[in-house]
Write a protein that holds these residues in place. Structure first.
Motif, PDB file in Angstrom:
ATOM      1  N   THR A 206      23.175 -59.761  20.047  1.00 31.09           N
ATOM      2  CA  THR A 206      23.375 -61.020  20.778  1.00 31.09           C
ATOM      3  C   THR A 206      22.037 -61.614  21.205  1.00 31.09           C
ATOM      4  OG1 THR A 206      23.603 -59.865  22.906  1.00 31.09           O
ATOM      5  CG2 THR A 206      25.621 -60.252  21.652  1.00 31.09           C
ATOM      6  N   GLN A 209      21.699 -65.564  20.762  1.00 30.56           N
ATOM      7  CA  GLN A 209      22.485 -66.306  21.745  1.00 30.56           C
ATOM      8  C   GLN A 209      21.870 -66.181  23.145  1.00 30.56           C
ATOM      9  OE1 GLN A 209      23.659 -64.141  19.539  1.00 30.56           O
ATOM     10  NE2 GLN A 209      25.117 -65.242  18.244  1.00 30.56           N
ATOM     11  N   THR A 345      26.757 -62.085  28.400  1.00 36.51           N
ATOM     12  CA  THR A 345      27.732 -62.710  27.511  1.00 36.51           C
ATOM     13  C   THR A 345      29.078 -62.843  28.218  1.00 36.51           C
ATOM     14  OG1 THR A 345      28.624 -60.679  26.518  1.00 36.51           O
ATOM     15  CG2 THR A 345      26.583 -61.569  25.572  1.00 36.51           C
ATOM     16  N   MET A 365      29.897 -67.066  23.743  1.00 32.45           N
ATOM     17  CA  MET A 365      30.011 -66.363  22.465  1.00 32.45           C
ATOM     18  C   MET A 365      31.263 -66.756  21.674  1.00 32.45           C
ATOM     19  SD  MET A 365      27.357 -64.367  22.125  1.00 32.45           S
ATOM     20  CE  MET A 365      27.929 -63.326  20.791  1.00 32.45           C
ATOM     21  N   ASP A 368      30.602 -68.032  18.180  1.00 30.79           N
ATOM     22  CA  ASP A 368      30.080 -66.964  17.325  1.00 30.79           C
ATOM     23  C   ASP A 368      31.200 -66.021  16.895  1.00 30.79           C
ATOM     24  OD1 ASP A 368      26.936 -67.259  17.542  1.00 30.79           O
ATOM     25  OD2 ASP A 368      27.752 -67.593  19.532  1.00 30.79           O
TER      26      ASP A 368
END
Length: 427
Positions: A206, A209, A345, A365, A368
């Protein structure tokens, strides 16, 4: 449908790689009952938008039954008996579906009634509900993919005494039930995949992001060796911190925790010492990288030590925030100036008091996850999602463009004033 658009790095061409003609493996079915309702809604919404965008570029997909829909969710019932025993009932059909079961084992926002008392669901209960869902659907679904953002028992991956290796046992059990793919994010130690060496286990990073969200939230963050440092709060986060520091081309610092044992009378006490390994942090902004925020003690201790060494703003970026001891310690750390902001996240449950805190920011997220689901449904290559270095480079270039023009203008003004002080005063 005409207004649908996605960033260039998430286009249909990039989704399918060099072969844009890959066919869908079957209609997608989402079981996301175990997620926080807000995240479940966003994932479904983003998947619907993404499929509509694909249809704009490839109108022939509209002929595929169930390819473009407003709702991909499969209705299930995970209610429990009054004794606390679980049950699962899949209400909608999954026959022939490419089924995706999304599970948040940290979702302590889910409750049930047991002997008249309201009980928060624990990770073990969420895992057994996942097993029940697989048992309900494995004979009808075309394929079953399990997406478990936080890896269940991910910290139980190594044996040092007479203890259970829960994470490896969990993976072997799920694949023995007949699942086809297992997807997680930022596994505590991805070497746990060795427990299922011939099965499809993937741990996605991650980092992209995280960096993207930090830049969006703190636009004046300077990214250079003199202004920024990445710090690992413990040995467990070293590899993740090394990657981020390398990608951002800034120095790395590491906290080394040493545990000694000393007898005080007849009691054996554990003494922990923390040593910082790295260059000077004076005047630098710090990003502390970790896979999880548990109680927050490690992050607070690291921030306190860095502040005592003259560090500037301290930003904490974690993959999953649990707040097992509540948010008060982190709130106090923010109020006292130790910590500037915490990023995490949104793939695990965060209580309302966290979401409303001025020191906390979600790393979104949902899109994604939708991209990943769509790619898996087409059997497209996932290598670009697992190797985000190129996308991070693009973020860094954009961030430098936002910062450098201002600093260059200031330098020119200062130089002019130094050479022509009188002219500067007259202006």
């Amino acid at each position: 449908m005409q207004n649908i658009a996605f960033p260039a790095d998430q286009s249909v061409k990039n989704l399918f790689g060099d072969d844009p003609e890959l066919d869908s493996y079957g209609p997608i079915g989402l079981i996301n009952e175990q997620l926080d309702p807000a995240l479940a809604e966003r994932v479904n919404h983003q998947l619907s938008l993404r499929r509509q965008a694909i249809a704009l570029e490839r109108p022939e997909v509209l002929d595929i039954p169930g390819y473009v829909r407003q709702d991909y969710r499969i209705e299930v019932d995970l209610s429990r008996f009054d004794s606390g025993e679980g049950k699962a009932h899949v209400i909608d059909t999954v026959r022939g579906h490419d089924l995706f079961i999304l599970t948040d084992v940290l979702n302590y926002g889910a409750h049930y009634s047991r002997y008249g008392s309201d009980v928060s669901m624990g990770p073990d209960e969420h895992f057994l509900d996942l097993v029940r869902l697989i048992l309900c659907t494995r004979d009808s679904a075309e394929r079953i993919h399990v997406i478990m953002p936080y890896l269940f028992e991910g910290r139980r991956f190594r044996k040092t005494a007479r203890e259970s290796l829960d994470c490896g046992a969990m993976l072997r059990y799920l694949f023995s039930l007949g699942i086809d793919n297992f997807i997680t994010f930022d596994a505590h130690d991805s070497r746990v995949a060795n427990a299922v060496p011939s099965s499809n286990f993937e741990s996605f990073p991650t980092s992209y992001q995280t960096i993207r969200t930090i830049f969006q939230t703190i636009p004046d963050l300077r990214v250079d060796a003199d202004s920024l440092m990445i710090v690992s709060p413990n040995e467990g986060s070293i590899s993740r911190s090394i990657f981020v520091a390398s990608a951002m081309k800034v120095p790395l610092g590491i906290f080394y925790n040493r545990r000694d044992f000393q007898y005080v009378g007849e009691s054996l006490n554990q003494i922990e010492t923390r040593t910082f390994l790295g260059d000077s942090v004076e005047g630098k902004d710090i990003i502390i990288i970790s896979d999880m925020l548990d109680s927050g003690r490690d992050l607070i201790a690291s921030a306190s030590e860095l502040k005592s060494r003259g560090a500037g703003r301290i930003i904490c970026a974690v993959s999953f925030a649990q707040f097992t001891e509540g948010i008060q310690p982190l709130r106090q750390a923010w109020e006292s100036g130790l910590i500037e902001r915490i990023f995490s996240t949104d793939m695990s449950y965060r209580p309302p008091e966290v979401l409303s805190s001025p020191w906390y920011t979600d790393i979104p997220m949902a899109d994604d996850l939708a991209l990943l689901i769509s790619a898996l449904n087409h059997d497209a290559s996932l290598s670009r999602l697992m190797a985000p270095a190129a996308r991070i480079d693009q973020l860094l270039e954009e961030q430098k463009k936002k910062i450098l023009p201002q600093s260059s203008l200031t330098d020119k003004q200062l130089s002019f004033a130094d050479i022509n002080p009188q002219n500067s005063l007259e202006e």
